[in-house]
Write an enzyme that holds these catalytic residues in place. Structure first.
Site, PDB file in Angstrom:
ATOM      1  CB  SER A   1      11.061  -5.772  -1.654  1.00 34.27           C
ATOM      2  OG  SER A   1      10.594  -6.126  -0.381  1.00 34.27           O
TER       3      SER A   1
ATOM      4  CG  ASP B   1       4.689  -5.812  -3.946  1.00 31.56           C
ATOM      5  OD1 ASP B   1       3.735  -5.027  -3.810  1.00 31.56           O
ATOM      6  OD2 ASP B   1       4.765  -6.874  -3.333  1.00 31.56           O
TER       7      ASP B   1
ATOM      8  CG  ASP C   1       5.062  11.309  -1.800  1.00 27.54           C
ATOM      9  OD1 ASP C   1       5.426  12.385  -2.298  1.00 27.54           O
ATOM     10  OD2 ASP C   1       3.891  11.080  -1.438  1.00 27.54           O
TER      11      ASP C   1
ATOM     12  CG  HIS D   1       7.015  -9.181  -1.581  1.00 28.63           C
ATOM     13  ND1 HIS D   1       6.320  -7.991  -1.637  1.00 28.63           N
ATOM     14  CD2 HIS D   1       8.263  -8.846  -1.148  1.00 28.63           C
ATOM     15  CE1 HIS D   1       7.103  -6.991  -1.257  1.00 28.63           C
ATOM     16  NE2 HIS D   1       8.288  -7.488  -0.958  1.00 28.63           N
TER      17      HIS D   1
END
Length: 456
Positions: A171, A187, A203, A257
């Site tokens: 998260s 996630d 990234d 989630h």
């Protein structure tokens, strides 16, 4: 490098009630009991008042899985259990709106230790992540990442190899890991990062290799592709078994989630083998258009898990790769999948959805291929992806129904010159075929599968 030799007796490694929160060991011939360094446990009152950032690094190894030991940020090797010659995995949690420790921490520590003889370091930044104001926690990610980067640089100065450092961010912890530079992401959170530039969020350039698992892109997760490989479970959004309405309470907000972590734990535990198929979209995957793994040969398609070594070079060469898979609602999550190829020869054009049942004794499992209407006409080849919740190793009978929605007028006949079932991810199982099947629309037909080299 420390020169002490640790010797553990099996009897001493069995923790009793009196030693449940102590590290019990022999060191230099003397037995010493030290309190465990546990994850910071806060409550809602701390979140309401707000917490300031304080980062703790809790070390677990195969020698102390039940009892964390805090590591000095500036002198890592001062902790005798910390062996810098071993691989090191950092586990980084996300936003903690209630202040309670993540329920999955103990599980992931144990499962990572089973993968390799490694140092597992839980990055406890609960003081900072536990704030009612989510944006305050976001601002702390940069500072926490700076703290962790300094620690890893000190590890390198003391002899550790950066290539053996692996970060698992969950998260909001995914972006924190991205600021450091890491490998495994679960996630990554979306709020405050959706419109961020690459240097402000996760990234591929953040590390030598980045893999990402998406389960909640339409809510708390981050949309798009952000790693060298991005796994999209059930398309990366709504997960099976999760509530669809707000009346379910808290579960409605967190279920999708949290599923990312449960899928990853399942993969680590090797109780489910979740294969991702390279594809441009989930709809193309469901259409059966992306079930080949030619780019990865002689390896199979990538599998979710800790070690992606056999695919790494190929993925780095391919650039950003998106892979898709579907799951069931509960453990072990894996679906039984078949590629189904049909050749139709019906006189009239029909449109319909397909229902397939596999039978083995009294056991039955069904695949509903109803996400779109299929065009069935004279001498048309159609490819389907049939996914079943139950795994039936010995298929004795197959039932097939094509529902056209026609409720008035005559029922048209549909003729299948050939239907072939190819098991995916199960190379040991045979192909199943049937030839010249005549059926009526909306009516189920059953047949015994034959070998594909037989026409009897």
């Amino acid at each position: 490098m420390w020169g002490w030799i640790w010797a553990f007796s099996p009897a001493l490694l069995l923790l009793t009630d009196s030693c449940n929160h102590l590290l019990c060991s022999w060191w230099g011939g003397w037995r010493r009991d030290e309190p465990c360094d546990n994850f910071t446990d806060l409550n809602l009152s701390h979140c309401l008042m707000g917490t300031s950032l304080y980062v703790r690094l809790l070390l677990y190894t195969r020698s102390n899985l039940d009892c964390g030991r805090e590591v000095d940020h500036h002198h890592p090797s001062s902790q005798p259990l910390f062996n810098l010659s071993r691989p090191t995995a950092f586990v980084i949690h996300g936003y903690r709106p209630t202040g309670a420790p993540p329920i999955w921490i103990d599980h992931v520590v144990r499962l990572l230790a089973e993968q390799d003889d490694m140092n597992v370091i839980v990055v406890d930044w609960n003081k900072g992540a536990a704030n009612l104001n989510y944006f305050t926690a976001v601002t702390y990610t940069r500072e926490a990442a700076h703290n962790l980067t300094g620690f890893i640089m000190t590890m390198e100065e003391e002899g550790a190899s950066l290539s053996s450092v692996h970060l698992l961010g969950v998260s909001l912890g995914a972006h924190l890991a991205g600021f450091v530079g890491r490998d495994k992401i679960s996630d990554p959170v979306g709020p405050m990062f959706t419109s961020a530039t690459p240097d402000q969020r996760l990234d591929p350039s953040d590390a030598m290799f980045v893999d990402v698992l998406h389960t909640d892109m339409n809510s708390f997760g981050l949309r798009g592709a952000h790693g060298h490989i991005d796994f999209y479970a059930n398309g990366g959004a709504d997960q099976p078994g999760c509530p669809k309405t707000i009346f379910a309470g808290k579960s409605y907000f967190v279920c999708d989630h949290q599923r990312s972590m449960f899928l990853y734990l399942c993969a680590l535990n090797r109780t489910c083998r979740l294969t991702g198929y390279p594809c441009s979209s989930y709809s193309d995957f469901l259409d059966g258009r992306c079930l080949q793994c030619e780019a990865f040969k002689p390896s199979p398609c990538p599998v979710l898990g800790y070690d992606v070594g056999q695919w790494r070079d190929t993925l780095l060469r391919l650039g950003q790769t998106k892979v898709f898979f579907s799951t069931t609602a509960t453990l072990p999550y894996r679906k039984l999948s078949y590629r189904v190829d049909m050749v139709t020869w019906n006189q009239y054009l029909r449109w319909g959805v397909v229902y397939i049942r596999l039978h083995s004794g009294r056991d039955v499992t069904e695949a509903r291929i109803d996400h779109k209407l299929y065009r069935l006409e004279q001498y048309t080849s159609t490819r389907l992806l049939a996914q079943f919740d139950e795994d039936l190793p010995q298929v004795q009978k197959i039932s097939l129904r094509i529902n056209t929605g026609n409720v008035i007028g005559p029922r048209y006949k549909i003729r299948l010159l050939r239907i072939r079932f190819t098991p995916l991810g199960r190379p040991e199982r045979p192909l199943m075929c049937r030839f010249d099947v005549i059926m009526e629309e909306n009516m189920e037909v059953a047949f015994r599968p034959l070998s594909c080299d037989s026409r009897l």
